[in-house]
Design an enzyme around this catalytic site. Structure first.
Site, short mmCIF file in Angstrom:
data_model
loop_
_atom_site.label_atom_id
_atom_site.label_comp_id
_atom_site.label_asym_id
_atom_site.label_seq_id
_atom_site.Cartn_x
_atom_site.Cartn_y
_atom_site.Cartn_z
N ASP A 58 -28.62 -2.64 0.40
CA ASP A 58 -29.11 -1.49 -0.37
C ASP A 58 -30.41 -1.92 -1.05
O ASP A 58 -30.67 -3.12 -1.18
CB ASP A 58 -28.07 -1.05 -1.41
N ASP A 85 -34.63 -3.52 2.75
CA ASP A 85 -34.76 -2.38 3.65
C ASP A 85 -33.89 -2.68 4.87
O ASP A 85 -34.11 -3.68 5.58
CB ASP A 85 -36.22 -2.22 4.04
N ASP A 108 -29.40 9.36 1.89
CA ASP A 108 -30.21 10.39 1.24
C ASP A 108 -30.61 11.43 2.28
O ASP A 108 -31.24 11.11 3.28
CB ASP A 108 -31.46 9.76 0.63
N LYS A 112 -35.71 18.65 1.50
CA LYS A 112 -36.93 19.46 1.63
C LYS A 112 -37.59 19.18 2.98
O LYS A 112 -37.64 18.04 3.44
CB LYS A 112 -37.90 19.15 0.49
N ASP A 144 -22.65 15.05 3.94
CA ASP A 144 -22.16 16.37 3.52
C ASP A 144 -23.27 17.41 3.66
O ASP A 144 -23.10 18.56 3.24
CB ASP A 144 -21.67 16.33 2.06
N THR A 179 -16.18 8.56 -1.06
CA THR A 179 -17.25 7.99 -1.87
C THR A 179 -17.63 8.93 -3.01
O THR A 179 -17.27 10.11 -3.03
CB THR A 179 -18.50 7.72 -1.01
N GLU A 182 -19.56 11.73 -1.67
CA GLU A 182 -18.68 12.66 -0.97
C GLU A 182 -17.98 13.59 -1.96
O GLU A 182 -17.87 14.80 -1.73
CB GLU A 182 -17.65 11.87 -0.17
#
Length: 200
Positions: A58, A85, A108, A112, A144, A179, A182
């Site tokens: 992460d 990364d 993520d 947009k 989701d 999670t 979630e």
């Protein structure tokens, strides 16, 4: 936790292949988990399956500290934590065919339109991920966000080294804990979609 536990449970980014048996002290199946957040899911899955080793990656340093603390408290030795990364880790540190599974839970969604190019799950990512999986290895993703789920399914369909294990989305695997992201999605009435692709 970061200063005291990193030498034992952390893994530094490097520009060369990592010797996984040397890192974990054994030759066993290895999972790459991308985007572990605060590490609750990583901890639960590693506790439930101690025979599998996990590299948890992460970019969120506080989450890494929390996961290191919790791994130490639980006495787990089958997880190594990275702040990096994930694409760089896949490209530079992990050899082709070295992974049994790659997990990408609730990345993520960049909802947009102008930000969609920032989504990690893309044709380029899928090709790189597939190359690092052994034959029969799994790329397991969950989201989701319906448009992102559709993109994941399209990407899997377009990658010749991957085969969707279900016609469309997969049933939620019982071994995947719920999670935090979630729960937030469910509270908003979102449908959870798991996509499980196999390396062929």
């Amino acid at each position: 936790a970061l200063s005291l536990l990193w030498p034992r449970l952390g893994l530094d980014l490097r520009d060369r292949r990592v010797d996984l048996p040397a890192v974990f002290g054994r030759m066993g199946p290895v999972v790459l988990e991308i985007g572990f957040g605060m590490g609750e899911t990583t901890l639960a899955m590693a506790s439930a399956d101690p025979a599998r080793d996990v590299i948890a990656v992460d970019v969120h340093t506080p989450g890494a500290g929390a996961l290191l603390r919790d791994l130490d408290s639980a006495g787990l030795t089958n997880v190594r934590v990275m702040v990096a990364d994930a694409t760089v880790v896949l490209r530079d540190m992990l050899a082709p065919g070295s992974l049994d599974e790659i997990r990408l839970f609730f990345p993520d969604p960049w909802p947009k339109s102008r930000h969609r190019k920032r989504r990690l799950y893309s044709p380029g990512f899928a090709a790189l991920a597939a190359s690092r999986l052994r034959l029969g290895g799994l790329l397991h993703s969950a989201t989701d966000w319906a448009p992102y789920a559709a993109q994941m399914l399209d990407v899997v369909e377009g990658e010749p080294l991957l085969r969707n294990t279900f016609a469309g989305s997969a049933p939620r695997p019982p071994g995947r804990p719920v999670t935090r992201f979630e729960r937030q999605g469910l509270a908003k009435g979102h449908r959870i979609v798991d996509v499980i692709a196999e390396r062929v």
